[in-house]
Write a protein that holds these residues in place. Structure first.
Motif, PDB file in Angstrom:
ATOM      1  N   ARG A  86       0.850  -1.190   0.000  1.00 42.49           N
ATOM      2  CA  ARG A  86       0.000   0.000   0.000  1.00 42.49           C
ATOM      3  C   ARG A  86       0.883   1.236   0.000  1.00 42.49           C
ATOM      4  O   ARG A  86       1.903   1.279   0.678  1.00 42.49           O
ATOM      5  N   SER A  87       0.450   2.244  -0.762  1.00 42.74           N
ATOM      6  CA  SER A  87       1.238   3.475  -0.850  1.00 42.74           C
ATOM      7  C   SER A  87       0.312   4.656  -1.109  1.00 42.74           C
ATOM      8  O   SER A  87      -0.722   4.510  -1.768  1.00 42.74           O
ATOM      9  N   ASP A  88       0.698   5.811  -0.571  1.00 42.38           N
ATOM     10  CA  ASP A  88      -0.096   7.023  -0.822  1.00 42.38           C
ATOM     11  C   ASP A  88       0.084   7.508  -2.256  1.00 42.38           C
ATOM     12  O   ASP A  88      -0.735   8.270  -2.765  1.00 42.38           O
ATOM     13  N   CYS A 137      -1.071  -0.881 -10.216  1.00 40.42           N
ATOM     14  CA  CYS A 137      -1.660  -0.788  -8.878  1.00 40.42           C
ATOM     15  C   CYS A 137      -3.100  -0.286  -8.956  1.00 40.42           C
ATOM     16  O   CYS A 137      -3.490   0.382  -9.910  1.00 40.42           O
ATOM     17  N   GLY A 141      -7.686   6.285  -3.728  1.00 38.26           N
ATOM     18  CA  GLY A 141      -6.966   7.061  -2.724  1.00 38.26           C
ATOM     19  C   GLY A 141      -5.611   6.428  -2.504  1.00 38.26           C
ATOM     20  O   GLY A 141      -4.643   6.724  -3.203  1.00 38.26           O
ATOM     21  N   GLN A 142      -5.544   5.516  -1.540  1.00 40.80           N
ATOM     22  CA  GLN A 142      -4.316   4.766  -1.323  1.00 40.80           C
ATOM     23  C   GLN A 142      -4.182   3.705  -2.413  1.00 40.80           C
ATOM     24  O   GLN A 142      -5.127   2.987  -2.720  1.00 40.80           O
ATOM     25  N   LYS A 143      -2.998   3.630  -3.006  1.00 40.05           N
ATOM     26  CA  LYS A 143      -2.747   2.670  -4.086  1.00 40.05           C
ATOM     27  C   LYS A 143      -2.338   1.320  -3.497  1.00 40.05           C
ATOM     28  O   LYS A 143      -1.618   1.257  -2.501  1.00 40.05           O
ATOM     29  N   VAL A 144      -2.807   0.248  -4.145  1.00 39.54           N
ATOM     30  CA  VAL A 144      -2.502  -1.111  -3.696  1.00 39.54           C
ATOM     31  C   VAL A 144      -1.843  -1.874  -4.832  1.00 39.54           C
ATOM     32  O   VAL A 144      -2.351  -1.889  -5.966  1.00 39.54           O
TER      33      VAL A 144
END
Length: 396
Positions: free
Chosen positions: A279-281, A333, A337-340
């Motif tokens: 997970r990343s912003d 990804c 919002g938050q990338k997975v």
């Protein structure tokens, strides 16, 4: 006429030949506060952002940084002390003439002190406690009335010179190792660009002798394999974290203390296996190899994998540095919002790789660079710890 009685004390550690007691002096007896205002557009300007916090060195070349903003004029051997948020430790011992912009105090030595000694006096715990006794929460500043009226113990000027020279040697050694790290990082960046094919090509600009074949595009699922082993709440393996700047590191070292977590379901991360936070912003996912312990555990949000007929350290270099891969990650990804980036989707991606033998050669080369960087950083940490200890022992 009655003379003022001076309190006399001695430090725990001192150089041979010095036995006289140190004398208590108010800061205003030790240094003068310089208040010469200047808006020179010829002299270089120093701001907080130009100084490496706690290290007393500039992080950039400011020789051509000229403007007409007004600040405090300083000269060689003056000391710049950042009074705004003093816990950030923005200080500088100048070896040039310039103008300090912002919330700096500029000090010059009086006839009872030596500039180099004064510079390390302001780094001592005694001074730091007073300077950090601030009011306000958002923009705390050191209180000049409080600091200037505080007594500090100082020795003879000859002993001051010895102390200043000793700590300067430590700082110079730290700077030397830091310069070597900077050069190694620049070399690594340059070689990453030369040893991986550029967009639209299949052969890199530089490669080791004996390798001439074009790099082939492969699906990651063909060359990596997931390692899935989880633990229960009573597991005693060390807890790890994967940091963008520090790599895989013990969690208590990263945060400075042990964290309280329910570790049920955490993934086991063996030595030389790769992991990443899924997970990343943004889309900046970082792939790190565990080199810090034989086996640890990491959050279930960190998939773990190894190479399958491929070198996993080489693959981490590709995943972290290939422009093609970084762009493909952005497309692969999911999430608004938050990338997975799930491991399943990671496996579907394609990367360009050479033969296994060439992968190992490249991995070994960059691993040696990383080890040199780590070696110099450890030496820096060791010297910093020594400096901190000696500041406590050699100052009252």
């Amino acid at each position: 006429m009655n003379k003022k009685k001076e309190s006399k004390v001695v430090p725990n550690v001192r150089f041979k030949g010095f036995t006289d007691d140190w004398k208590q002096r108010k800061l205003t007896e030790i240094v003068n506060r310089v208040n010469k205002s200047s808006n020179s557009d010829v002299l270089p300007k120093v701001e907080f952002e130009d100084i490496v916090s706690g290290e007393g060195r500039l992080n950039k070349d400011i020789s051509s940084k000229f403007d007409s903003r007004k600040g405090t004029l300083f000269e060689p051997e003056n000391i710049l002390y950042g009074k705004l948020r003093p816990y950030l430790k923005n200080w500088l011992f100048s070896d040039f003439e310039g103008v300090a912009l912002g919330d700096f105090w500029v000090f010059e030595a009086t006839d009872v002190s030596v500039p180099s000694f004064d510079y390390y006096l302001i780094q001592s715990d005694d001074y730091q406690k007073v300077a950090n006794d601030t009011s306000g929460t958002k923009m705390p500043r050191s209180d000049w009335k409080n600091v200037s009226s505080t007594d500090f113990a100082i020795p003879s000027k000859d002993e001051q010179k010895q102390i200043g020279a000793f700590f300067k040697q430590l700082d110079d050694t730290i700077t030397l190792h830091q310069q070597k790290i900077t050069l190694l990082i620049k070399l690594k960046k340059a070689m990453l660009e030369k040893m991986f094919p550029k967009k639209g090509t299949v052969i890199p600009e530089f490669r080791f002798n004996g390798f001439a074949n074009a790099w082939e595009q492969r699906k990651l699922e063909e060359i990596i394999t997931e390692y899935k082993e989880t633990v229960d709440s009573d597991c005693t393996l060390p807890i790890l974290t994967s940091s963008k700047t520090e790599g895989v590191i013990l969690q208590e070292e990263h945060f400075g203390r042990k964290q309280q977590h329910d570790i049920t379901g955490y993934n086991i991360l063996p030595r030389n296996y790769c992991t990443y936070r899924n997970r990343s912003d943004g889309v900046d996912f970082t792939f790190n190899i565990n080199k810090c312990c034989d086996k640890g555990i990491i959050s279930k949000f960190y998939p773990v994998f190894s190479g399958k007929n491929s070198d996993v350290f080489f693959l981490s270099l590709v995943l972290n540095n290939s422009d093609e891969v970084v762009r493909e990650i952005a497309y692969t990804c999911t999430g608004t919002g938050q990338k997975v980036l799930s491991f399943l989707n990671l496996q579907k991606m394609k990367v360009r790789v050479p033969s296994f033998d060439e992968q190992k050669e490249i991995a070994t080369y960059f691993d040696s660079l990383d080890n040199l960087i780590i070696l110099h950083q450890r030496k820096i940490d060791k010297i910093k710890n020594m400096k901190k200890a000696m500041l406590n022992q050699m100052f009252i």
